[in-house]
Design a protein around this motif. Structure first.
Motif, mmCIF file in Angstrom:
data_model
loop_
_atom_site.group_PDB
_atom_site.id
_atom_site.type_symbol
_atom_site.label_atom_id
_atom_site.label_comp_id
_atom_site.label_asym_id
_atom_site.label_seq_id
_atom_site.Cartn_x
_atom_site.Cartn_y
_atom_site.Cartn_z
ATOM 1 N N LYS A 65 1.084 -0.933 -0.281
ATOM 2 C CA LYS A 65 -0.373 -0.094 0.019
ATOM 3 C C LYS A 65 1.264 1.323 0.107
ATOM 4 O O LYS A 65 0.556 2.095 -0.239
ATOM 5 C CB LYS A 65 -1.365 0.051 1.509
ATOM 6 N N GLN A 66 2.348 1.271 0.463
ATOM 7 C CA GLN A 66 2.897 2.423 0.131
ATOM 8 C C GLN A 66 4.248 2.021 -0.009
ATOM 9 O O GLN A 66 4.484 0.527 0.520
ATOM 10 C CB GLN A 66 2.865 3.124 1.485
ATOM 11 N N GLY A 67 5.271 2.910 -0.348
ATOM 12 C CA GLY A 67 6.939 2.616 -0.407
ATOM 13 C C GLY A 67 7.155 2.490 -2.016
ATOM 14 O O GLY A 67 6.760 2.149 -2.716
ATOM 15 N N ILE A 68 8.359 2.653 -1.828
ATOM 16 C CA ILE A 68 8.755 1.900 -3.131
ATOM 17 C C ILE A 68 8.252 0.502 -3.871
ATOM 18 O O ILE A 68 8.147 -0.078 -3.434
ATOM 19 C CB ILE A 68 10.599 2.288 -3.223
ATOM 20 N N LEU A 69 7.893 1.098 -5.097
ATOM 21 C CA LEU A 69 7.525 0.183 -6.304
ATOM 22 C C LEU A 69 8.580 -0.642 -6.970
ATOM 23 O O LEU A 69 9.430 -0.533 -6.887
ATOM 24 C CB LEU A 69 6.951 0.897 -7.905
ATOM 25 N N ASP A 70 8.220 -1.828 -6.342
ATOM 26 C CA ASP A 70 9.544 -2.986 -6.532
ATOM 27 C C ASP A 70 10.178 -2.373 -8.163
ATOM 28 O O ASP A 70 9.263 -2.720 -8.743
ATOM 29 C CB ASP A 70 8.714 -4.486 -6.514
ATOM 30 N N GLY A 71 11.709 -2.800 -7.856
ATOM 31 C CA GLY A 71 12.030 -2.873 -9.486
ATOM 32 C C GLY A 71 12.146 -1.289 -10.011
ATOM 33 O O GLY A 71 12.783 -1.104 -11.046
ATOM 34 N N GLN A 72 11.758 -0.445 -9.588
ATOM 35 C CA GLN A 72 11.731 1.457 -9.131
ATOM 36 C C GLN A 72 12.120 1.958 -8.762
ATOM 37 O O GLN A 72 11.024 3.092 -7.967
ATOM 38 C CB GLN A 72 10.214 1.456 -10.149
ATOM 39 N N ALA A 73 13.236 2.482 -8.186
ATOM 40 C CA ALA A 73 13.904 3.122 -7.027
ATOM 41 C C ALA A 73 13.165 4.447 -7.373
ATOM 42 O O ALA A 73 12.640 5.108 -5.672
ATOM 43 C CB ALA A 73 14.971 3.006 -7.695
ATOM 44 N N ASP A 74 12.649 4.663 -8.295
ATOM 45 C CA ASP A 74 12.391 6.398 -8.140
ATOM 46 C C ASP A 74 10.673 6.882 -8.691
ATOM 47 O O ASP A 74 10.263 8.035 -8.433
ATOM 48 C CB ASP A 74 12.971 7.366 -9.906
ATOM 49 N N PHE A 75 10.301 5.234 -8.276
ATOM 50 C CA PHE A 75 8.718 5.881 -8.120
ATOM 51 C C PHE A 75 8.110 5.124 -7.127
ATOM 52 O O PHE A 75 8.324 4.039 -6.445
ATOM 53 C CB PHE A 75 7.361 4.605 -9.699
#
Length: 483
Positions: free
Chosen positions: A430-440
């Motif tokens: 529900k929150q946090g860095i999207l897997d594999g996408q450090a900037d998102f």
């Protein structure tokens, strides 16, 4: 030849792709039940002034046995934002359409009837549509008494949507974003005949049938239109035996032939290209359309996906390039993207259950990363993903740490009929860095429900109102977003 008398269509009618000046109507006839050679099955439809018997336009259309006697017909030259009535039926005759009497003269007193409203002109203005997914068939007890009670548990929600319309709630379209049938739940569809029988049963449910006869309906497929967690690899994976690959190909081609006849040919994916009688002229299962102030890109995230490609792809190169060009055509405008599986957030499953996580966009991290970077770098704004699949409903927001003005919204609506087990909200990131996408980063999520539901999306510049209703009509979540 004598005046023809048309019978009501056996499935449908469905109001399909509708613009400010056109409409596509769909219906099914049937084979003639007589001894001897089969006669041609002809569909006929008439557009009428709303509330009158004045025929404005009329057309024949073919209902062929290789399409399970389904077909669609187009009308043009209509007025924007105007209500119309229509009649649709079928009959048998030993003649080609051009040999028949003018379709205005066909007796349609016994035919099916419906109504629709054309879209407003492209551009600004309000918009309200409903969407959802996963019309799960439920258990046998759910379906008992379906005919006497006006629809089973899985059909009730469509009567609720129609009830809102009857009370004056604006409904510009119905979007069904996957799993309209379940070819592998409670039955095991393997052939074209099996899938067609499933569609006939599913689309004859009275609530769904009535709703689709009144509101423009757009569909896209997910795995259960074929079988659970389907990917193209199942037809080519060298780890499978030759017998398994052959069986998978048989199932796939049967499922897709039925999908074309029952879901594709009333939508924008069908391009007639100057041949009005064609029913299956297709270039792909993804498509685009515009409805008032918004543009829509409805993805095919199921038939093109491959885990065996390097890197894995959930959509093919042609669809990906078309999607990018579509995004660039109007960077600032309101854009809805239909993806049967959620674009984000991901689920926190690993080990034995990791296959469920990889069935979503999380199984194709590099392609998602490049797509997100493209939208961020090109300054694409006002993108809202519409998804289903996971048998729960909720919303999530995504932002970029390097570009604070980048903002994306994901709306998940599932299921029209929820099965007995629904996943807890805790399994979603529900929150946090999207897997594999450090900037998102997923900044927040909410509006969760595991009940049978549909979502109503209403746009009044610059606010997006998202409301979730359970199957009997109770509003169980409401959120507002400024885009």
């Amino acid at each position: 030849m004598p005046l023809s008398i048309a019978s009501a269509v056996t499935v449908g009618p469905i109001v399909g792709h509708t613009t400010d000046t056109t409409v596509r109507l769909w219906g099914r006839g049937d084979a003639q039940r007589t001894v001897g050679y089969p006669r041609r099955c002809h569909g006929v439809a008439q557009i009428l002034e709303a509330g009158s018997k004045t025929v404005l336009q009329a057309r024949y259309f073919k209902l062929l046995p290789e399409d399970d006697f389904t077909g669609s017909v187009d009308f043009s030259g209509l007025e924007p934002g105007k209500a119309y009535d229509y009649r649709m039926g079928f009959f048998h005759a030993d003649a080609e359409p051009f040999q028949l009497l003018p379709p205005q003269g066909v007796d349609l007193s016994r035919a099916s009837t419906g109504s629709f409203r054309t879209a407003q002109r492209p551009g600004s203005g309000p918009l309200s549509f409903v969407f959802g997914s996963c019309r799960h068939p439920g258990t046998m007890s759910d379906s008992e008494g379906a005919d006497t009670q006006g629809g089973d548990r899985g059909d009730r929600i469509f009567r609720t949507i129609q009830s809102q319309m009857d009370k004056g709630v604006r409904t510009d379209a119905l979007l069904m974003v996957g799993d309209q049938i379940y070819g592998d739940v409670g039955r095991m569809d393997r052939t074209w005949h099996d899938y067609c029988d499933n569609y006939r049963t599913s689309f004859r449910k009275p609530g769904l049938r009535s709703l689709m006869s009144r509101v423009p309906t757009y569909m896209l497929l997910d795995d259960h239109e074929i079988c659970d967690n389907w990917s193209a690899d199942r037809m080519y994976d060298p780890k499978l035996s030759q017998e398994e690959r052959v069986l998978n190909k048989t199932r796939y081609f049967g499922a897709m032939m039925a999908y074309r006849s029952y879901q594709v040919v009333h939508g924008p994916a069908l391009r007639r290209e100057g041949q009005p009688e064609r029913t299956n002229a297709l270039h792909g299962y993804w498509y685009t359309f515009q409805m008032g102030p918004a543009r829509f890109f409805m993805m095919d995230t199921r038939t093109e996906r491959s885990y065996l490609s390097a890197p894995p792809e959930i959509i093919g190169a042609a669809q990906l390039e078309a999607f990018k060009q579509w995004l660039l055509e109007d960077r600032e405008g309101l854009k809805f993207v239909g993806s049967s599986v959620p674009f984000f957030p991901d689920v926190k499953l690993s080990g034995y259950m990791e296959w469920e996580r990889k069935d979503k966009w999380a199984g194709f991290l590099l392609q998602r990363q490049k797509l997100l970077e493209f939208m961020r770098d090109e300054g694409v704004k006002r993108v809202v993903f519409l998804s289903g699949d996971v048998h729960v409903s909720f919303w999530s927001e995504l932002r970029s740490t390097s570009r604070p003005d980048f903002h994306m919204l994901s709306l998940v609506s599932s299921a029209f009929n929820a099965p007995m087990f629904v996943p807890p909200f805790g399994i979603f990131e529900k929150q946090g860095i999207l897997d594999g996408q450090a900037d998102f980063v997923v900044t927040r999520s909410g509006g969760y429900t595991g009940k049978s539901n549909f979502t109503r999306v209403t746009w009044n510049e610059p606010e997006l109102l998202v409301q979730v209703f359970e199957r009997k009509g109770e509003k169980i979540a409401e959120s507002r977003f400024t885009l």
